[in-house]
Each structure stands twice: as C-alpha cells, then as structure tokens.
Design an enzyme around this catalytic site. Sequence first.
Site, PDB file in Angstrom:
ATOM      1  N   CYS A   2       0.854  -1.188   0.000  1.00  0.00           N
ATOM      2  CA  CYS A   2       0.000   0.000   0.000  1.00  0.00           C
ATOM      3  C   CYS A   2       0.893   1.242   0.000  1.00  0.00           C
ATOM      4  O   CYS A   2       1.981   1.244   0.557  1.00  0.00           O
ATOM      5  CB  CYS A   2      -0.940   0.100   1.187  1.00  0.00           C
ATOM      6  SG  CYS A   2      -2.013  -1.312   1.386  1.00  0.00           S
ATOM      7  N   ARG A  27       3.262  -0.004  -5.205  1.00  0.00           N
ATOM      8  CA  ARG A  27       3.111  -0.621  -3.889  1.00  0.00           C
ATOM      9  C   ARG A  27       1.794  -1.372  -3.752  1.00  0.00           C
ATOM     10  O   ARG A  27       1.537  -2.012  -2.732  1.00  0.00           O
ATOM     11  CB  ARG A  27       3.201   0.442  -2.800  1.00  0.00           C
ATOM     12  CG  ARG A  27       4.502   1.206  -2.799  1.00  0.00           C
ATOM     13  CD  ARG A  27       4.486   2.288  -1.759  1.00  0.00           C
ATOM     14  NE  ARG A  27       4.546   1.759  -0.426  1.00  0.00           N
ATOM     15  CZ  ARG A  27       5.659   1.576   0.269  1.00  0.00           C
ATOM     16  NH1 ARG A  27       6.808   1.897  -0.252  1.00  0.00           N
ATOM     17  NH2 ARG A  27       5.629   1.079   1.483  1.00  0.00           N
ATOM     18  N   TRP A  76      -2.954  -2.604  -1.618  1.00  0.00           N
ATOM     19  CA  TRP A  76      -2.705  -4.016  -1.932  1.00  0.00           C
ATOM     20  C   TRP A  76      -3.469  -4.787  -0.862  1.00  0.00           C
ATOM     21  O   TRP A  76      -3.118  -4.753   0.314  1.00  0.00           O
ATOM     22  CB  TRP A  76      -1.211  -4.321  -1.871  1.00  0.00           C
ATOM     23  CG  TRP A  76      -0.867  -5.679  -2.388  1.00  0.00           C
ATOM     24  CD1 TRP A  76      -0.707  -6.042  -3.696  1.00  0.00           C
ATOM     25  CD2 TRP A  76      -0.627  -6.857  -1.617  1.00  0.00           C
ATOM     26  NE1 TRP A  76      -0.381  -7.371  -3.774  1.00  0.00           N
ATOM     27  CE2 TRP A  76      -0.327  -7.900  -2.514  1.00  0.00           C
ATOM     28  CE3 TRP A  76      -0.643  -7.141  -0.260  1.00  0.00           C
ATOM     29  CZ2 TRP A  76      -0.045  -9.198  -2.102  1.00  0.00           C
ATOM     30  CZ3 TRP A  76      -0.366  -8.434   0.160  1.00  0.00           C
ATOM     31  CH2 TRP A  76      -0.068  -9.444  -0.767  1.00  0.00           C
ATOM     32  N   ASN A 100      -0.961   1.886   5.908  1.00  0.00           N
ATOM     33  CA  ASN A 100      -0.153   0.866   5.248  1.00  0.00           C
ATOM     34  C   ASN A 100       0.372  -0.044   6.349  1.00  0.00           C
ATOM     35  O   ASN A 100       0.975   0.431   7.302  1.00  0.00           O
ATOM     36  CB  ASN A 100       1.010   1.551   4.507  1.00  0.00           C
ATOM     37  CG  ASN A 100       2.087   0.581   4.080  1.00  0.00           C
ATOM     38  OD1 ASN A 100       1.810  -0.582   3.813  1.00  0.00           O
ATOM     39  ND2 ASN A 100       3.315   1.050   4.003  1.00  0.00           N
ATOM     40  N   GLY A 101       0.118  -1.341   6.225  1.00  0.00           N
ATOM     41  CA  GLY A 101       0.585  -2.275   7.246  1.00  0.00           C
ATOM     42  C   GLY A 101      -0.506  -3.277   7.588  1.00  0.00           C
ATOM     43  O   GLY A 101      -1.499  -3.397   6.859  1.00  0.00           O
ATOM     44  N   GLU A 479      16.359 -16.651 -11.631  1.00  0.00           N
ATOM     45  CA  GLU A 479      15.880 -15.276 -11.771  1.00  0.00           C
ATOM     46  C   GLU A 479      15.110 -15.103 -13.086  1.00  0.00           C
ATOM     47  O   GLU A 479      14.028 -14.508 -13.111  1.00  0.00           O
ATOM     48  CB  GLU A 479      17.075 -14.312 -11.685  1.00  0.00           C
ATOM     49  CG  GLU A 479      16.779 -12.868 -12.027  1.00  0.00           C
ATOM     50  CD  GLU A 479      15.680 -12.243 -11.204  1.00  0.00           C
ATOM     51  OE1 GLU A 479      15.229 -12.840 -10.211  1.00  0.00           O
ATOM     52  OE2 GLU A 479      15.228 -11.150 -11.585  1.00  0.00           O
ATOM     53  N   LYS A 483      11.143 -13.980 -13.503  1.00  0.00           N
ATOM     54  CA  LYS A 483      10.727 -12.839 -14.335  1.00  0.00           C
ATOM     55  C   LYS A 483       9.594 -13.259 -15.269  1.00  0.00           C
ATOM     56  O   LYS A 483       8.590 -12.577 -15.392  1.00  0.00           O
ATOM     57  CB  LYS A 483      11.883 -12.306 -15.197  1.00  0.00           C
ATOM     58  CG  LYS A 483      12.941 -11.470 -14.594  1.00  0.00           C
ATOM     59  CD  LYS A 483      12.572 -10.078 -14.192  1.00  0.00           C
ATOM     60  CE  LYS A 483      12.034 -10.069 -12.796  1.00  0.00           C
ATOM     61  NZ  LYS A 483      12.970  -9.850 -11.702  1.00  0.00           N
ATOM     62  N   GLU A 486       6.269 -13.983 -13.328  1.00  0.00           N
ATOM     63  CA  GLU A 486       5.555 -12.905 -12.646  1.00  0.00           C
ATOM     64  C   GLU A 486       4.918 -11.905 -13.592  1.00  0.00           C
ATOM     65  O   GLU A 486       3.903 -11.306 -13.253  1.00  0.00           O
ATOM     66  CB  GLU A 486       6.445 -12.192 -11.628  1.00  0.00           C
ATOM     67  CG  GLU A 486       7.591 -11.413 -12.217  1.00  0.00           C
ATOM     68  CD  GLU A 486       8.419 -10.679 -11.163  1.00  0.00           C
ATOM     69  OE1 GLU A 486       7.867 -10.271 -10.132  1.00  0.00           O
ATOM     70  OE2 GLU A 486       9.621 -10.517 -11.386  1.00  0.00           O
ATOM     71  N   HIS A 502      15.887 -36.510 -12.799  1.00  0.00           N
ATOM     72  CA  HIS A 502      15.472 -37.145 -11.550  1.00  0.00           C
ATOM     73  C   HIS A 502      13.989 -36.916 -11.269  1.00  0.00           C
ATOM     74  O   HIS A 502      13.555 -37.002 -10.126  1.00  0.00           O
ATOM     75  CB  HIS A 502      16.345 -36.656 -10.389  1.00  0.00           C
ATOM     76  CG  HIS A 502      17.787 -37.032 -10.562  1.00  0.00           C
ATOM     77  ND1 HIS A 502      18.237 -38.326 -10.388  1.00  0.00           N
ATOM     78  CD2 HIS A 502      18.860 -36.305 -10.961  1.00  0.00           C
ATOM     79  CE1 HIS A 502      19.540 -38.369 -10.640  1.00  0.00           C
ATOM     80  NE2 HIS A 502      19.930 -37.160 -11.004  1.00  0.00           N
ATOM     81  N   LYS A 602       5.288  -3.810  -5.449  1.00  0.00           N
ATOM     82  CA  LYS A 602       6.743  -3.627  -5.508  1.00  0.00           C
ATOM     83  C   LYS A 602       7.389  -3.757  -4.135  1.00  0.00           C
ATOM     84  O   LYS A 602       8.500  -4.248  -4.012  1.00  0.00           O
ATOM     85  CB  LYS A 602       7.020  -2.238  -6.093  1.00  0.00           C
ATOM     86  CG  LYS A 602       8.476  -1.899  -6.257  1.00  0.00           C
ATOM     87  CD  LYS A 602       9.042  -2.557  -7.474  1.00  0.00           C
ATOM     88  CE  LYS A 602      10.510  -2.266  -7.666  1.00  0.00           C
ATOM     89  NZ  LYS A 602      11.140  -3.287  -8.519  1.00  0.00           N
TER      90      LYS A 602
HETATM   91  C1  F6R Z   1      10.712  -9.781  -8.575  1.00  0.00           C
HETATM   92  C2  F6R Z   1      10.908  -8.878  -7.460  1.00  0.00           C
HETATM   93  C3  F6R Z   1      10.774  -9.424  -6.093  1.00  0.00           C
HETATM   94  C4  F6R Z   1      11.691  -8.679  -5.115  1.00  0.00           C
HETATM   95  C5  F6R Z   1      11.423  -9.143  -3.686  1.00  0.00           C
HETATM   96  C6  F6R Z   1      12.361  -8.471  -2.702  1.00  0.00           C
HETATM   97  O1  F6R Z   1      10.935  -9.148  -9.794  1.00  0.00           O
HETATM   98  O2  F6R Z   1      11.145  -7.714  -7.636  1.00  0.00           O
HETATM   99  O3  F6R Z   1      10.996 -10.785  -6.049  1.00  0.00           O
HETATM  100  O4  F6R Z   1      13.015  -8.912  -5.461  1.00  0.00           O
HETATM  101  O5  F6R Z   1      10.108  -8.841  -3.344  1.00  0.00           O
HETATM  102  O6  F6R Z   1      12.199  -7.087  -2.720  1.00  0.00           O
HETATM  103  P1  F6R Z   1      13.320  -6.134  -2.182  1.00  0.00           P
HETATM  104  O7  F6R Z   1      14.504  -6.273  -3.044  1.00  0.00           O
HETATM  105  O8  F6R Z   1      12.727  -4.765  -2.236  1.00  0.00           O
HETATM  106  O9  F6R Z   1      13.615  -6.570  -0.771  1.00  0.00           O
END
Ligand code: F6R
Length: 607
Positions: A2, A27, A76, A100-101, A479, A483, A486, A502, A602
């Site tokens: 949020c 957020r 969120w 937020n929280g 990674e 990507k 998501e 396996h 994010k």
């Molecule tokens: C994926 C992504 C997330 C963040 C994770 C940690 O693209 O961005 O997996 O890497 O939520 O976030 P931070 O780096 O802000 O602690």
Amino acid sequence: MCGIIGYIGKRSTKEILLDSLELLEYRGYDSAGIALFPGEADAPFVKKVAGRVSKLREITAGDTEEACAGIGHTRWATHGGVSDANAHPHNQGRVTLVHNGIIENYKELIKEYNLKDKLVSETDTEVAAAIMDHFYDGDAEKAIRSTISVLKGTFAFAVLFADQPGKIYAARNVSPIVVAMTEHGAMLASDVAALGVHAKEYAFLPEYHIACLSSKGIVVHDEKKHEVPLQLMTIDWDTSRGGKGGYAFYMEKEIHEQPDAIRDTIMPHIVDGRTTFTAEGIPHSLFRENQNIIVIACGTAMHAGLIGQQLFHTLANIHTDVAVASEFTYTNPVIKPGTLVIAVSQSGETIDTLEAIKYAKKRGAKVLSIVNVKGSTIADNSDYCIYTQAGPEIAVASTKAFTSQISIFYLLAIHTARLNGMLEPEEMKAYLDELMTVPDAIEEILEKKEFVKKMTNKFLHADNAFMIGRGLDYSLLLEGSLKLKEISYVHSEAYASGELKHGTIALITDGVPVVALVTQSLLASKEYSNIREVQSRGASMILITKESLYKDMNIPEDDTFILPEMSDMFMPFPAAVVMQLIAYYTSYTKGFDVDKPRNLAKVVTVE
Ligand code: F6R
C-alpha cells in the site's frame, strides 16, 4: 504494501495526491482513494474506488481542486477483498485515515471496543480509525498515541481530524513514512519516489514519533512528546529519470538503464585499481575475520545472493549460504562468532528481510546490507550498508536493481579475496577491468533486443516453460524464470540441468519451450547432453550462449541468442538482460500491463 500520501500546500491538493498515488501504485493497485479537507466549514470528504488510480481520477474529475489538506492511498489488499468499501481512506466519527501495514489484533480490538456495528468494511484499518475516534477528545496526538499503544502489528497512518482543518498527522511502526517540505507545501508519503518531483530533501519519520504537517511546516514529537529535528537527506536521484522516457513501460526503460546503474554502482568502489568500501565505514576486519557468510533476501534479491554465493566460494573460498528471508528465522540458522549476514533488498522495506536482520543481530551476527533506497528501514537496521545506485525502480519486476546488486557481490568477493591474500594484484586488476566492461556488454545486448522479441514467440501460447543450466547459469535462470512467471503468467521452472532427469523431465513433451543457458566453458559438454535429452523428448529449444561455446550445441541460429564474449564468471550480466527481455516481450506481446502484474506489489511489507 500500500502507498500513502498527504499534502498541505498552495497547489491543487487533488492533483498532487492523484499524481503521487500514480507514482506509488507500484506498492499496490487493487484500489485507490483520497480524502480532501475543503476547509473550516466542511469535514473531509472521501472518494475511493476498487481499481487503479486512473479510475479514481475519472470519478473525481468534477471535484474541487482546492483543499486545506488531503490524504490518499493505493491499496494491496490484505484484510478484506478488493471492493469500494474496503478501499482507503476510512472514516469513523471525526477521524479519516489511510493506513499501510497490518494490524494483527484487529479482531480482538473489535470485541474489546465493541465496534462490530460501527464498521462498514472488512478491513483492519477501519478498526484503527474507530479506536482513534474513541480516544479523540480534541487532542490529536493523545488519540494517536493511545491508539497505537493498543495495536499489534505494523502501521503507517496519515490522519485527518474533522475539527482540525489544515493539519495532517502521521505515525508509524515498521511501515515507512517520509516527510518533506517543498517550495509549495508539506508532504508525506510511503516512499521518496512519490516526492521526487516536488522535494529536494526529505526525512524518515522515526517509529512511534508523531508528525504534524501544516502550512507552517512539519513538527515531529518523540514518544516523550519532545520536539525532535528532522534528519534531512538529499534526494540525489536524478528526477529527470522520472517518467517512462518514451518507453512503453517502466520495465523496458529500467532494462535500458542498466549500463548506467551498474557504472554508477561500481565506480565509487574502484579507486586506483583497488576495491574500497571505506566511504561506507566498513572495516577490513569485517571481511577478514568472518568465517562464513549468510545472505538473506527475498525473490530477485535472493537470486542475486545465489550469484554472490558462487563468487564468494570461487574467489574467496568463504563458505556462504543463501537463505530465503521468510524462512531464515524458523530454521535455526547456525550463527557463529564471525558470521557475516549480508541482507539484499531493493526497497529496503521488505518485512521478511527486515525480520531476518533483527533475528540475526539478536543472535550476534554483524549485518551488512545491499540496498537501493537510501535511508530505508533495512539500511537503518544494518550495521553497515552499501547502496546500489540504480535510481528509482518503478516496475514491479526488478531488473536494474538485480544487476546492480550482483555488481556489488562481484566487488565484495574480489575485495574479500584481496584482503585475505587470495588474489594477486594483476588478477584483481583483470577482474575489475572486466567488471568495468559490463555496461558495454549490456549495451550490445540491448541493440539486439528485436531478436529477443522474435524468440519469445515460443512462449506466447505456452502454459509451461523450463529453463536449464549449470553453476552460475542455473542461479541466473532461477531469476529468469521468476521474471517470466511474474509478468507473463507462463508457469516456468528453472532446473539444474543434471537434476532434470530425476523427475521433472517427465513434463517435457512435444513443443514445451525449454531455455538452455550455456555460458560456463567447463560445463558446456555436460550441458550439451542435457539439451539432447530434452530435445529428443520434443522440447522447443531456445539457446542462450556465447560464440565460443555455440559451435557444439547443434541448435539453429534462429533459436539461439549469442551473448557478448566475456569470461565465464561475468556471463550472468549479459545473460540476465536477455532473460529480462524475454520476460518483458512475452508479457508485452500478450498485452499485459507489464509494470503492474496481477496480485503483486513492488514493496512487500507483509509477512
Ligand atoms: C521480482 C521482485 C521481487 C523482489 C522481492 C524483494 O521481480 O522484484 O521478487 O526482489 O520482493 O524485494 P526487495 O529487493 O525490495 O527486498
């Protein structure tokens, strides 16, 4: 998660709130709302709606531009579904607030304060508003203090009291709030990203302090009600980097910003051909004395840690574990004297990582964090912090933060090896020289992005995809796979090539896309066999490799991306960019909102 915003000033309150909420949408974007306080004669009025800020903009189109104060929120969802009623702000009596929280004891509080019949939403936030109204007798600070003393959990509140026009109050625990005086008024926000175009300086509101914003300025009181000065920090991010800069999505722009982000991140740490972290006050003893390293992080940041692990092993012979931060505290990690914990976080606010840091510190570890957002909670809670210089990352899917994080790991591993006498000066110079060529290698990839776009045809109708590789390639594919999942919603699994047979190879059937990443010379011949294994079961292959390894792979040029030739150790950089482009173009071509994938935010401030 949020995002919250507050504004008191000379400009159109509504426009400032809406514009800032758009910047905070990363957020959360389940719903959005604002409360505008028209002035002495009228109480704050709330407009809120399930959906994006653009929808809020539509429903507030005819509303007044002017107000003596305003607050806003982008949500969120945690407690209560995505609905207009559950959107913030919430109003109870004389209190209107955004939050937020998570308030963990909200159910107990409903009973204790007999609130059941008063509440119109399913949220924990409205409970806080009702309790604040219950305690309010004209003394806003007292009501806020009494309220937060009964709350368990995390919170950042911005509050309007109906009989106090021209004032916004704020308080927080764990969830962040930054405040700033601008040339045209006072602002608060969850994140400096929302202030950047207005403010040159900002301050984090310390936990359990109360801020009061008015046209006269910002006053902050500590828990003993003493006024404390703002610890101002400069916004040194180039705000001209704001906006999409002509790209279709922030993610594309941020992919393109990687050469600069990496250059800006590494160059301050290479002085006279040697690594240095003296500006951060990091003593050499931190790297000399430690006997083991534990990297804690989540998601993409954790994947950066996996690359770091291999670098520490290879260059410095230091035992390194990588822990998913949300699991760390539950697995009785072995923390010995001399254990160094490295926490990695773009936002610096991820609650799982923060909790893991607190746990590690309690158990006696020193914590070094690698963080992108200056002054964030994780930076603040660490013994030492190295900032990546990626600038604001707006797209939910992390790109430039990841490659900046790994560039710090390269420096740290080289530094540790140097301090422990494991690198000859010429070797160190060679590594650093090659690290400095990474931005150019990435530029080369970006020039071939249309080719990557063509390759993504293979994913457009796929439900499942697999990615195979060994060593650094495998870590990097974890990674790449995240990507793809998501943002393009293709289920994808990265597999250590040798592990596939396996069990998982059972899922390889005709036409299933398989990406093979082959950049590690010593592993290429084994990888060749693994590619044949999936090919003979019908896999539709994409190969990502370098010229020197391609000739043996026997995969058509159209299905092969040739990476710039670098030493094996540095190949994760160019490979990361190709994987990012694959995910980006798959999502883009499928017509998704690349920057705001479903269900994600994010900044992850809930456990
Ligand atoms: C994926 C992504 C997330 C963040 C994770 C940690 O693209 O961005 O997996 O890497 O939520 O976030 P931070 O780096 O802000 O602690």
